[in-house]
Scaffold this motif. Structure first.
Motif, PDB file in Angstrom:
ATOM      1  N   GLY A 153      28.758  48.813  21.238  1.00 26.96           N
ATOM      2  CA  GLY A 153      28.894  50.246  21.390  1.00 26.96           C
ATOM      3  C   GLY A 153      29.942  50.634  22.414  1.00 26.96           C
ATOM      4  O   GLY A 153      30.718  49.795  22.887  1.00 26.96           O
ATOM      5  N   PRO A 154      29.980  51.919  22.807  1.00 29.31           N
ATOM      6  CA  PRO A 154      30.991  52.407  23.747  1.00 29.31           C
ATOM      7  C   PRO A 154      30.858  51.739  25.122  1.00 29.31           C
ATOM      8  O   PRO A 154      29.762  51.665  25.673  1.00 29.31           O
ATOM      9  N   VAL A 155      31.979  51.281  25.651  1.00 26.71           N
ATOM     10  CA  VAL A 155      31.976  50.596  26.949  1.00 26.71           C
ATOM     11  C   VAL A 155      33.241  50.943  27.726  1.00 26.71           C
ATOM     12  O   VAL A 155      34.220  51.448  27.167  1.00 26.71           O
ATOM     13  N   PHE A 156      33.193  50.652  29.011  1.00 24.17           N
ATOM     14  CA  PHE A 156      34.372  50.610  29.861  1.00 24.17           C
ATOM     15  C   PHE A 156      34.683  49.146  30.155  1.00 24.17           C
ATOM     16  O   PHE A 156      33.776  48.318  30.237  1.00 24.17           O
ATOM     17  N   VAL A 157      35.962  48.852  30.312  1.00 28.94           N
ATOM     18  CA  VAL A 157      36.393  47.526  30.761  1.00 28.94           C
ATOM     19  C   VAL A 157      37.291  47.721  31.975  1.00 28.94           C
ATOM     20  O   VAL A 157      38.212  48.553  31.949  1.00 28.94           O
ATOM     21  N   ALA A 158      37.011  46.966  33.048  1.00 24.47           N
ATOM     22  CA  ALA A 158      37.794  47.100  34.278  1.00 24.47           C
ATOM     23  C   ALA A 158      38.159  45.722  34.810  1.00 24.47           C
ATOM     24  O   ALA A 158      37.424  44.751  34.614  1.00 24.47           O
ATOM     25  N   PHE A 159      39.317  45.661  35.470  1.00 25.00           N
ATOM     26  CA  PHE A 159      39.711  44.447  36.184  1.00 25.00           C
ATOM     27  C   PHE A 159      40.763  44.817  37.217  1.00 25.00           C
ATOM     28  O   PHE A 159      41.512  45.790  37.050  1.00 25.00           O
ATOM     29  N   PRO A 160      40.843  44.064  38.316  1.00 20.81           N
ATOM     30  CA  PRO A 160      41.801  44.387  39.377  1.00 20.81           C
ATOM     31  C   PRO A 160      43.218  43.968  39.008  1.00 20.81           C
ATOM     32  O   PRO A 160      43.410  43.038  38.212  1.00 20.81           O
ATOM     33  N   PRO A 161      44.228  44.619  39.576  1.00 18.65           N
ATOM     34  CA  PRO A 161      45.613  44.213  39.326  1.00 18.65           C
ATOM     35  C   PRO A 161      45.891  42.767  39.726  1.00 18.65           C
ATOM     36  O   PRO A 161      46.766  42.120  39.154  1.00 18.65           O
ATOM     37  N   SER A 162      45.123  42.260  40.690  1.00 11.03           N
ATOM     38  CA  SER A 162      45.324  40.871  41.120  1.00 11.03           C
ATOM     39  C   SER A 162      44.894  39.870  40.064  1.00 11.03           C
ATOM     40  O   SER A 162      45.255  38.684  40.144  1.00 11.03           O
ATOM     41  N   ALA A 163      44.139  40.321  39.058  1.00 12.79           N
ATOM     42  CA  ALA A 163      43.703  39.412  37.991  1.00 12.79           C
ATOM     43  C   ALA A 163      44.780  39.193  36.946  1.00 12.79           C
ATOM     44  O   ALA A 163      44.637  38.324  36.074  1.00 12.79           O
ATOM     45  N   VAL A 164      45.858  39.956  37.019  1.00 15.30           N
ATOM     46  CA  VAL A 164      46.913  39.884  36.006  1.00 15.30           C
ATOM     47  C   VAL A 164      47.946  38.826  36.401  1.00 15.30           C
ATOM     48  O   VAL A 164      48.412  38.791  37.537  1.00 15.30           O
ATOM     49  N   ALA A 171      48.407  47.826  35.659  1.00 17.27           N
ATOM     50  CA  ALA A 171      49.031  47.527  36.939  1.00 17.27           C
ATOM     51  C   ALA A 171      48.775  46.072  37.264  1.00 17.27           C
ATOM     52  O   ALA A 171      47.682  45.547  37.002  1.00 17.27           O
ATOM     53  N   ALA A 172      49.778  45.407  37.842  1.00 10.70           N
ATOM     54  CA  ALA A 172      49.656  44.002  38.201  1.00 10.70           C
ATOM     55  C   ALA A 172      50.150  43.799  39.622  1.00 10.70           C
ATOM     56  O   ALA A 172      51.153  44.395  40.023  1.00 10.70           O
ATOM     57  N   ASP A 173      49.451  42.980  40.382  1.00  7.36           N
ATOM     58  CA  ASP A 173      49.867  42.634  41.739  1.00  7.36           C
ATOM     59  C   ASP A 173      50.361  41.192  41.772  1.00  7.36           C
ATOM     60  O   ASP A 173      49.717  40.298  41.205  1.00  7.36           O
ATOM     61  N   LEU A 174      51.471  40.981  42.446  1.00  6.52           N
ATOM     62  CA  LEU A 174      52.008  39.632  42.602  1.00  6.52           C
ATOM     63  C   LEU A 174      52.770  39.554  43.910  1.00  6.52           C
ATOM     64  O   LEU A 174      53.076  40.580  44.526  1.00  6.52           O
TER      65      LEU A 174
END
Length: 369
Positions: free
Chosen positions: A284-295, A336-339
């Motif tokens: 069903g309906p969901v949100f998905v989240a992850f930090p820029p550091s995970a990219v 967004a991505a952090d590196l």
């Protein structure tokens, strides 16, 4: 005098004109204010000892809500009850409410001592008694040596503490703080934030903090109420909101990439864009989240990689964050991505550059919408 003795109410509520007793202790309010094309409709409840932060972007209605609580703006509809007393028709000066304004609004011609004594004097205390109360509060705030100092000779942090002491000296049952740290520089803000946290922890009535700064809200408040466009979009404990944001504004505040879609097992089909694989098994309906550091970014499509979350993107912009670089990526899957600065240089990142982005399923977090 014990620290908590000065915070216990005396007869403040009995000075209200025509009070109506309903409900129990604490704050219960539905604030409806209609002004031109803007409508505020925010409900707030808090028990004695609670610190509630109203958090939201500029123009969301936070300050309007605070002014309605203080009685500076009349309600169009709704109700406002404090410790069982209805306050809708009680004038601001008769409410057991203390206010700390963003610019403190200390009286420039009065000393720190007389600024703090002003509240008790307005509530009927004699000059000697009011100054004695003020002196006790300045001592608690670590400002006993500045009792005779005029506001123009106080530092920003000292002025803020005088403003807090002035608000607390009236023994309010509701303390309102409007961006109380906004006027301070970064270094002073760190110190004063810690001091304010201690004073709020000792406060036995309800405190409502208005801020646009997520760190102030997370550090000072027990509960966050996030307001956008005049309405509450999310509320809860700071840790819950930080982990499960429900709007783009909140996700940006807590530093997460956020997407909405429909889950079928471990795969979430996004409302706009491709699919993303998660470790949660949902439906069903969901949100998905992850930090820029995970990219993780690659200049060329990685070969031999089994990553299911792999997208081709384009660099829209770059911004320094300390020793990190935040890359704003567009495409079918904007993120967004952090590196590190070294990695950014090795990839020759620049606006318009094409890159491949991957995120491990174990670094995503999916939850019901």
């Amino acid at each position: 005098m014990k620290p908590t003795d000065a915070l216990r109410p005396t007869g403040a509520a009995t000075s209200l004109s025509g009070p109506t007793a309903v409900g129990g202790p604490g704050l219960s309010a539905r604030l409806v204010v209609e002004r031109d094309a803007f409508q505020l409709d925010v409900s707030l409840t808090a028990a004695p000892g609670d610190v509630v932060a109203l958090l939201g972007p500029n123009g969301a209605g936070k300050t309007t809500a605070l002014r309605a609580l203080a009685g500076l703006i009349p309600l169009s509809e709704g109700h406002l009850r404090l410790d069982g007393t209805s306050l809708e028709h009680v004038p601001p000066e008769s409410r057991p409410v203390g206010v700390v304004f963003q610019d403190y609004l200390l009286f420039p011609h009065l000393s720190a001592l007389d600024n703090v004594a002003f509240g008790p004097r307005c509530r009927g205390a004699g000059k000697t008694a009011a100054r004695a109360q003020a002196a006790a509060w300045l001592e608690r705030m670590g400002l006993a040596d500045h009792a005779d100092t005029k506001p123009r000779h106080l530092s920003g942090g000292q002025a803020q503490r005088v403003a807090v002491a002035r608000a607390l000296a009236t023994r309010p049952r509701l303390l309102l703080l409007d961006e109380p740290l906004a006027a301070l520089d970064a270094r002073t803000r760190l110190e004063v934030r810690a001091q304010l946290r201690r004073h709020l922890a000792e406060f036995e009535a309800v405190a409502v903090l208005v801020t646009h700064d997520p760190l102030d809200a997370m550090v000072l408040a027990d509960r966050l109420v996030v307001v956008e466009h005049g309405h509450v979009v999310q509320e809860g404990a700071p840790s819950d909101i930080a982990r499960r944001p429900r709007t783009d504004y909140i996700a940006q505040l807590v530093g997460l990439n956020l997407y909405r879609g429909r889950a079928d097992g471990h795969v979430v089909r996004l409302d706009a864009g491709p699919s993303i694989t998660t470790t949660e098994d949902l439906s069903g309906p969901v949100f998905v989240a992850f930090p820029p550091s995970a990219v993780t970014l690659f200049g060329d499509r990685p070969t031999g990689a089994s990553a299911r979350n792999l997208w081709r993107c384009e660099v829209a912009g770059l911004e320094s964050h300390g020793d990190q670089v935040r890359a704003d990526l567009t495409g079918r899957f904007p993120l967004a991505a952090d590196l590190t600065t070294v990695a950014a240089a090795e990839l020759d990142l620049h606006p318009g550059a094409a890159v491949w982005a991957t995120v491990k399923a174990t670094q995503t977090h999916a939850y019901p919408a």
